[in-house]
Design a protein around this motif. Structure first.
Motif, PDB file in Angstrom:
ATOM      1  N   GLY A 223      47.028  26.765  47.512  1.00 28.89           N
ATOM      2  CA  GLY A 223      45.800  26.844  48.310  1.00 28.89           C
ATOM      3  C   GLY A 223      45.664  28.198  48.966  1.00 28.89           C
ATOM      4  O   GLY A 223      46.602  28.987  48.992  1.00 28.89           O
ATOM      5  N   ILE A 224      44.465  28.456  49.484  1.00 34.36           N
ATOM      6  CA  ILE A 224      44.237  29.717  50.180  1.00 34.36           C
ATOM      7  C   ILE A 224      44.464  29.502  51.672  1.00 34.36           C
ATOM      8  O   ILE A 224      43.967  28.529  52.250  1.00 34.36           O
ATOM      9  CB  ILE A 224      42.804  30.221  49.956  1.00 34.36           C
ATOM     10  N   ILE A 225      45.223  30.384  52.265  1.00 39.20           N
ATOM     11  CA  ILE A 225      45.458  30.285  53.712  1.00 39.20           C
ATOM     12  C   ILE A 225      44.471  31.167  54.463  1.00 39.20           C
ATOM     13  O   ILE A 225      43.867  30.777  55.439  1.00 39.20           O
ATOM     14  CB  ILE A 225      46.918  30.664  54.055  1.00 39.20           C
ATOM     15  N   GLU A 226      44.329  32.370  53.941  1.00 37.96           N
ATOM     16  CA  GLU A 226      43.445  33.293  54.606  1.00 37.96           C
ATOM     17  C   GLU A 226      42.738  34.141  53.552  1.00 37.96           C
ATOM     18  O   GLU A 226      43.344  34.549  52.559  1.00 37.96           O
ATOM     19  CB  GLU A 226      44.262  34.208  55.528  1.00 37.96           C
ATOM     20  N   TYR A 227      41.451  34.342  53.774  1.00 34.63           N
ATOM     21  CA  TYR A 227      40.734  35.190  52.834  1.00 34.63           C
ATOM     22  C   TYR A 227      39.829  36.152  53.578  1.00 34.63           C
ATOM     23  O   TYR A 227      39.035  35.772  54.417  1.00 34.63           O
ATOM     24  CB  TYR A 227      39.921  34.321  51.854  1.00 34.63           C
ATOM     25  N   ASP A 228      39.992  37.392  53.266  1.00 30.92           N
ATOM     26  CA  ASP A 228      39.221  38.460  53.883  1.00 30.92           C
ATOM     27  C   ASP A 228      38.949  39.480  52.790  1.00 30.92           C
ATOM     28  O   ASP A 228      39.563  39.388  51.727  1.00 30.92           O
ATOM     29  CB  ASP A 228      40.073  39.102  54.984  1.00 30.92           C
TER      30      ASP A 228
ATOM     31  N   LEU B 198      38.238  43.017  48.151  1.00 26.87           N
ATOM     32  CA  LEU B 198      38.821  41.928  47.378  1.00 26.87           C
ATOM     33  C   LEU B 198      37.791  40.800  47.208  1.00 26.87           C
ATOM     34  O   LEU B 198      37.178  40.362  48.175  1.00 26.87           O
ATOM     35  CB  LEU B 198      40.078  41.393  48.067  1.00 26.87           C
ATOM     36  N   VAL B 199      37.633  40.396  45.973  1.00 27.14           N
ATOM     37  CA  VAL B 199      36.670  39.350  45.640  1.00 27.14           C
ATOM     38  C   VAL B 199      37.395  38.280  44.846  1.00 27.14           C
ATOM     39  O   VAL B 199      38.190  38.605  43.968  1.00 27.14           O
ATOM     40  CB  VAL B 199      35.510  39.937  44.788  1.00 27.14           C
ATOM     41  N   ILE B 200      37.147  37.036  45.159  1.00 23.38           N
ATOM     42  CA  ILE B 200      37.714  35.963  44.335  1.00 23.38           C
ATOM     43  C   ILE B 200      36.761  35.743  43.165  1.00 23.38           C
ATOM     44  O   ILE B 200      35.672  35.230  43.313  1.00 23.38           O
ATOM     45  CB  ILE B 200      37.919  34.673  45.142  1.00 23.38           C
ATOM     46  N   LYS B 201      37.214  36.202  42.011  1.00 22.67           N
ATOM     47  CA  LYS B 201      36.353  36.170  40.829  1.00 22.67           C
ATOM     48  C   LYS B 201      36.127  34.741  40.360  1.00 22.67           C
ATOM     49  O   LYS B 201      35.051  34.380  39.922  1.00 22.67           O
ATOM     50  CB  LYS B 201      37.027  36.995  39.725  1.00 22.67           C
ATOM     51  N   GLU B 202      37.183  33.967  40.411  1.00 20.98           N
ATOM     52  CA  GLU B 202      37.110  32.622  39.880  1.00 20.98           C
ATOM     53  C   GLU B 202      38.162  31.790  40.586  1.00 20.98           C
ATOM     54  O   GLU B 202      39.275  32.261  40.796  1.00 20.98           O
ATOM     55  CB  GLU B 202      37.439  32.686  38.388  1.00 20.98           C
ATOM     56  N   ILE B 203      37.808  30.595  40.929  1.00 23.25           N
ATOM     57  CA  ILE B 203      38.815  29.747  41.556  1.00 23.25           C
ATOM     58  C   ILE B 203      38.685  28.327  41.044  1.00 23.25           C
ATOM     59  O   ILE B 203      37.625  27.734  41.077  1.00 23.25           O
ATOM     60  CB  ILE B 203      38.742  29.845  43.101  1.00 23.25           C
TER      61      ILE B 203
END
Lengths: 105, 397
Positions: free
Chosen positions: A57-62, A82-87
């Motif tokens: 899982g993701i804890i922190e995203y910035d 930083l970009v989350i391209k796909e999750i």
């Protein structure tokens, strides 16, 4: 007190043995380690893309820091834009200028 | 990646803005509920934009409520939205459907026939043969049995050694190869004679099997036996031995050709004036467009066809034919006798050369100028060759 402490060390020792056994079995049967041992599989394409498979899982995203929970602990990725391209449930693809990749132990 | 994008476009997706304090939690819950999110980017501390499929978006509402986030649609992308927009426009949809159907119908006919590989045989002849078998512009291409057509063509048209018929798009490609007429082969086990293939004078004769019937210096006629496979045995005249005659017979042969010597040379020169007549082609029907009569007394006609086509093979049955008429000026000029003679001799020589088979060796050439009763001079070219004139012929029993 003494007893409690001993039991704890015993427990961790037991887990340690279990982990080693799993690794041996995985190597013997040529099974993918990340599945058997519940480890993240991390693939990097240069410093642009980062693919984490089998994460929790993701804890922190910035946009300059991402912390991801995995079976091996927390992975910290720093960089810029930083970009989350796909999750999906198993895979996580990060795009951007990646500076560091850290295992927080 | 392109496929992924295309898939997303077909399925449709929305770009949304999520605002709240537990964005990570929001993303985690989404993934756990098997909602595919992509292109997530953090705008501010409490705001991010992301893309999600239409199906996934419907499942977002309870998650947003749970994490205390606000979800707002920024943009809608994809085919489902596009279709939705055109749902009310019946004529447009009908037109689009009609286009697809018409396109399919149009491309299921044969519109052009292309013939390649023929040199001596007229293209028109092959086209006529094809038409008699039902292969012509305007025919449904699914009805054509290419193999059968190819077989029939090779049987019906003389001088073809190979025919292939391929239907490509709206074009029928016919590839042919012309064969050389080969005299029927006589198997080695069968007795045969060697006869003269043409008139000539024997230069040398080498017999490997059989009995020589002529000798050096003999004049032979076409069809005359040169080497006989009929070998008489002494005391057994009634029962001769039959062999397969083998031998090389070199003979002198002559080829002659004539050409009148012309002192007047007519030359056509384009004056530079020209006229274009355009006609439209629709389903192999010609429609003339403002065609004017050509007023030139002497002209040359050049026809160029242009067909509307998609790619090389999908030729549509619409096209234009441009007929260009070039005005000609005829210039007559006198040439000197020497020049005229030379021209005639060259022409006659070229004509004679056409008859000489490959493998023949030219030994001598003679040019004579004969004056006939009318006073015309005729160039007469005689070419002497050395060639093997032997042709095998089965002995009839």
């Amino acid at each position: 007190m003494q007893k409690k402490r001993r039991s704890r060390t015993q427990k961790s020792k037991g887990e340690e043995n279990k982990r080693k056994l799993k690794e041996k079995v995985a190597e013997l049967l040529e099974l993918p380690k990340e599945v058997v041992m519940d480890l993240p599989k991390i693939t990097m394409f240069g410093d642009r893309n980062l693919l984490v498979e089998n994460y929790k899982g993701i804890i922190e995203y910035d946009d300059n820091k991402i912390r991801i929970n995995t079976g091996k602990g927390i992975i910290k990725v720093t960089g810029e834009k930083l970009v989350i391209k796909e999750i999906t449930q198993e895979d996580l693809m990060i795009d951007g200028d990646i500076d560091t990749l850290e295992f927080l132990k | 990646m392109l496929l992924f994008r295309l898939w997303n476009y077909i399925r449709g997706y929305v770009i949304i803005v999520v605002e709240g304090y537990f964005l990570e939690k929001f993303v985690n819950i989404c993934t756990r509920r098997q909602i595919l999110l992509f292109d997530i980017s953090r705008q501010k501390n409490s705001k991010m934009t992301l893309k999600v499929s239409i199906k996934g978006f419907r499942m977002l509402r309870p998650i947003a409520k749970k994490t205390g986030c606000r979800v707002r649609i920024l943009k809608k992308h994809g085919l489902p939205f596009l279709i939705n927009r055109y749902r009310g426009r019946k004529t447009f949809l009908l037109g689009a459907a009609l286009f697809v159907v018409l396109f399919y119908i149009m491309t299921s006919f044969v519109w052009t026939i292309e013939i390649t590989g023929n040199e001596k045989i007229e293209t028109q002849l092959i086209i006529e043969k094809l038409a008699s078998m039902g292969v012509k512009p305007g025919v449904l291409k699914y009805r054509i049995n290419s193999e059968k057509v190819a077989d029939r063509i090779i049987m019906d048209v003389n001088g073809l050694s190979y025919v292939s018929v391929v239907v490509r798009g709206t074009k029928v490609k016919v590839e042919v190869a012309e064969g050389v007429d080969v005299p029927p082969m006589v198997p080695l086990s069968e007795p045969c004679d060697i006869v003269a293939g043409k008139d000539g004078v024997i230069k040398s004769i080498v017999v490997k099997a059989g009995q020589a019937a002529v000798k050096e210096g003999d004049t032979v006629k076409k069809g005359q036996i040169l080497v006989s496979g009929n070998v008489p045995i002494k005391n057994m005249e009634n029962n001769p031995r039959m062999v397969h005659a083998i031998g090389n017979i070199l003979a002198r042969t002559w080829y002659e050709s004539t050409q009148p010597v012309e002192l007047r040379v007519v030359e056509k020169i384009r004056t530079g004036r020209k006229k274009d007549n355009i006609s439209l082609f629709l389903f192999s029907k010609k429609i003339n467009l403002f065609n004017k009569k050509v007023s030139y007394s002497n002209y040359e006609r050049v026809e160029t066809e242009k067909f509307l086509s998609i790619g090389e093979n999908l030729v549509l049955p619409f096209g234009a034919v441009i007929e260009t008429y070039y005005e000609n000026q005829i210039i007559e000029a006198d040439v000197s006798l020497e020049e005229a003679k030379e021209n005639a001799a060259n022409a006659a020589y070229r004509k004679a050369l056409e008859d000489i088979p490959e493998g023949a060796q030219i030994v001598d050439r003679r040019i004579e100028f004969i004056e006939n009763q009318n006073g015309d001079i005729i160039a007469d070219v005689i070419i002497e060759c050395l060639e093997d004139i032997g042709v095998k012929k089965e002995i009839e029993r």
